[in-house]
Write a protein that holds these residues in place. Sequence first.
Motif, PDB file in Angstrom:
ATOM      1  N   LEU A  88     -20.047  -6.964  -4.249  1.00 15.43           N
ATOM      2  CA  LEU A  88     -19.357  -7.448  -5.497  1.00 15.43           C
ATOM      3  C   LEU A  88     -18.151  -7.153  -5.951  1.00 15.43           C
ATOM      4  O   LEU A  88     -18.293  -6.019  -6.201  1.00 15.43           O
ATOM      5  N   LYS A  89     -17.037  -7.769  -5.802  1.00 20.19           N
ATOM      6  CA  LYS A  89     -16.058  -6.935  -7.192  1.00 20.19           C
ATOM      7  C   LYS A  89     -16.596  -6.427  -8.751  1.00 20.19           C
ATOM      8  O   LYS A  89     -17.521  -7.057  -8.485  1.00 20.19           O
ATOM      9  N   LEU A  90     -16.308  -5.870  -9.073  1.00 17.72           N
ATOM     10  CA  LEU A  90     -16.342  -5.321 -10.199  1.00 17.72           C
ATOM     11  C   LEU A  90     -16.418  -7.336 -11.340  1.00 17.72           C
ATOM     12  O   LEU A  90     -17.331  -7.026 -12.249  1.00 17.72           O
ATOM     13  N   GLU A  91     -14.895  -7.757 -11.093  1.00 25.95           N
ATOM     14  CA  GLU A  91     -14.926  -8.645 -11.848  1.00 25.95           C
ATOM     15  C   GLU A  91     -16.310 -10.111 -11.950  1.00 25.95           C
ATOM     16  O   GLU A  91     -16.442 -11.028 -12.252  1.00 25.95           O
ATOM     17  N   GLU A  92     -16.344  -9.833 -10.221  1.00 21.30           N
ATOM     18  CA  GLU A  92     -18.099 -11.406  -9.542  1.00 21.30           C
ATOM     19  C   GLU A  92     -19.151 -10.311 -10.359  1.00 21.30           C
ATOM     20  O   GLU A  92     -19.589 -11.864 -10.869  1.00 21.30           O
ATOM     21  N   SER A  93     -19.311  -9.343 -10.299  1.00 23.36           N
ATOM     22  CA  SER A  93     -20.410  -8.565 -10.645  1.00 23.36           C
ATOM     23  C   SER A  93     -20.608  -9.596 -11.794  1.00 23.36           C
ATOM     24  O   SER A  93     -21.532  -9.660 -12.993  1.00 23.36           O
ATOM     25  N   GLN A  94     -19.413  -9.775 -13.346  1.00 18.42           N
ATOM     26  CA  GLN A  94     -19.313  -9.399 -14.289  1.00 18.42           C
ATOM     27  C   GLN A  94     -19.127 -11.031 -14.663  1.00 18.42           C
ATOM     28  O   GLN A  94     -20.412 -11.321 -15.979  1.00 18.42           O
ATOM     29  N   ALA A  95     -19.031 -12.334 -13.926  1.00 12.14           N
ATOM     30  CA  ALA A  95     -18.801 -13.159 -14.272  1.00 12.14           C
ATOM     31  C   ALA A  95     -19.927 -13.490 -13.463  1.00 12.14           C
ATOM     32  O   ALA A  95     -20.858 -14.338 -13.994  1.00 12.14           O
ATOM     33  N   ALA A  96     -20.929 -13.012 -12.688  1.00 16.40           N
ATOM     34  CA  ALA A  96     -22.231 -13.139 -12.019  1.00 16.40           C
ATOM     35  C   ALA A  96     -23.530 -12.659 -12.866  1.00 16.40           C
ATOM     36  O   ALA A  96     -24.324 -13.604 -14.171  1.00 16.40           O
ATOM     37  N   ALA A  97     -23.083 -11.733 -13.956  1.00 16.43           N
ATOM     38  CA  ALA A  97     -24.239 -11.419 -15.319  1.00 16.43           C
ATOM     39  C   ALA A  97     -24.080 -12.351 -16.714  1.00 16.43           C
ATOM     40  O   ALA A  97     -25.068 -12.839 -16.456  1.00 16.43           O
ATOM     41  N   ALA A  98     -22.283 -12.762 -16.649  1.00 17.19           N
ATOM     42  CA  ALA A  98     -22.638 -13.946 -17.638  1.00 17.19           C
ATOM     43  C   ALA A  98     -23.296 -15.314 -17.171  1.00 17.19           C
ATOM     44  O   ALA A  98     -23.499 -15.871 -18.319  1.00 17.19           O
ATOM     45  N   ILE A  99     -23.244 -16.253 -16.034  1.00 14.82           N
ATOM     46  CA  ILE A  99     -24.204 -16.444 -15.889  1.00 14.82           C
ATOM     47  C   ILE A  99     -25.822 -16.445 -15.440  1.00 14.82           C
ATOM     48  O   ILE A  99     -26.721 -17.078 -16.187  1.00 14.82           O
ATOM     49  N   ILE A 102     -28.518 -15.471 -19.264  1.00  9.77           N
ATOM     50  CA  ILE A 102     -28.938 -17.052 -19.529  1.00  9.77           C
ATOM     51  C   ILE A 102     -29.920 -17.269 -18.778  1.00  9.77           C
ATOM     52  O   ILE A 102     -31.213 -17.132 -20.181  1.00  9.77           O
ATOM     53  N   ALA A 103     -29.752 -17.144 -17.699  1.00  6.68           N
ATOM     54  CA  ALA A 103     -31.537 -17.572 -16.507  1.00  6.68           C
ATOM     55  C   ALA A 103     -32.130 -16.931 -17.545  1.00  6.68           C
ATOM     56  O   ALA A 103     -33.861 -16.972 -17.502  1.00  6.68           O
ATOM     57  N   LEU A 104     -32.078 -15.653 -16.791  1.00  4.99           N
ATOM     58  CA  LEU A 104     -32.620 -14.455 -16.761  1.00  4.99           C
ATOM     59  C   LEU A 104     -33.559 -14.266 -18.045  1.00  4.99           C
ATOM     60  O   LEU A 104     -34.637 -13.963 -18.769  1.00  4.99           O
ATOM     61  N   SER A 105     -32.519 -14.266 -19.300  1.00  7.48           N
ATOM     62  CA  SER A 105     -33.478 -14.774 -20.611  1.00  7.48           C
ATOM     63  C   SER A 105     -34.521 -15.589 -20.933  1.00  7.48           C
ATOM     64  O   SER A 105     -35.232 -15.555 -21.207  1.00  7.48           O
ATOM     65  N   ARG A 106     -33.481 -16.605 -20.361  1.00  8.46           N
ATOM     66  CA  ARG A 106     -34.579 -17.775 -20.582  1.00  8.46           C
ATOM     67  C   ARG A 106     -35.898 -17.435 -19.706  1.00  8.46           C
ATOM     68  O   ARG A 106     -36.897 -18.546 -20.816  1.00  8.46           O
ATOM     69  N   SER A 107     -35.684 -17.335 -18.985  1.00 11.68           N
ATOM     70  CA  SER A 107     -37.600 -16.685 -18.423  1.00 11.68           C
ATOM     71  C   SER A 107     -38.224 -16.160 -18.593  1.00 11.68           C
ATOM     72  O   SER A 107     -38.769 -17.001 -18.615  1.00 11.68           O
TER      73      SER A 107
END
Length: 389
Positions: A88-99, A102-107
């Motif tokens: 992934l490009k840097l901005e794609e990684s950042q967008a993926a992390a942003a999504i 939330i799922a990781l923290s909830r889990s």
Amino acid sequence: MSTDSTAASASAASLTAVPQIASFRRIVVKVGSALLVDSARGQLRHAWLAALAEDVAALHRDGKEVLVVSSGAIALGRNLLKMPKRPLKLEESQAAAAIGQIALSRSWSEALAHEGVTAGQILLTLGDTEERRRYLNARSTISKLLELKAVPVINENDTVATSEIRYGDNDRLAARVAGMASADLLILLSDIDGLYTAPPNDDPEARLIPVVPRISAEIEAVAGGAGTELSRGGMKTKIEAGKIATTAGAHMVIGSGKVKNPIRAIEQGARCTWFLAPANPVASRKRWIAGSLEPRGVLHLDAGAVAALRRGSSLLPAGVKKVEGEFTRGDAVILRGPDGAEIGRGLVAYDHDHAERIRGRSSDEIVGITGFEGRSAMVHRDDLVLGGG
């Protein structure tokens, strides 16, 4: 490093006593993406996480303070966003992390809550461990969460980190967190069960090294290359993490995370590699304060404050008679007694101007003087080291 010398090192290490997890007080557990996320489906391994949460909760019930450093946000996010399986490009990684964050923290929150444990989320960048004020703020947050009997779940803040300043892997992040939190044990759960004399997939004669008393040049030479597609780490980064952790006074153990209840497995004698620290975290921190930091100021104390410090108390503003120097919160300062002799050094909890205003005053007066709820101690006992006399 030759095969013979590596084998000799492994044999010598096997004679060294193996630590027991039960003997540690504050433990950091690092979990990588490759363990937490099914790479084929791009989904969380819920059953595995539930079993690990059982292990964390068992430590917690046993009176241990536990912190978790968890990868997985980008891996989860890229699946939710249906991103192609390519770097992934840097901005794609950042967008993926942003999504994914939330799922990781909830889990994590749900898995620990099922075991009766409260989770707290902390996102860190490299600057949070390099810049003193941010380091102290993060350390204070971690300390308060542990005091409140919560389990901090920590990850690199991939949404704002850039390729130039990011940690690069969560092994080193976990080691930095272990130092920041004054942990005495770092558990790295991996897709391999420890350090071998050679890559075990390539060499059938490779032997596990159960204990590494010191990370020498020979040990560093054993480290392998990169990890899996989802993991940014490898054995090389684990050795580097070991150097960071053991220097800070924390032992480190690498164990397999491919099994359910991996911490319990280590406790019950599963194959793993222990990296031993030369001193406990408190002793390492005291040495760092005493000899590695350039003092930025001087606090002159009255006789009562000196006596209180000798008894193991923190330095309160009431015992400070005079303030010298241009220092900021977290800087090292020299502590001098009524006769002017140096009695110790410590990390001050206030900027010089606030220290000047509250010196000689009761801790109860701090809010009225400074306008904010500051710390009751000018120098906390965990942040000072006394000389002889």
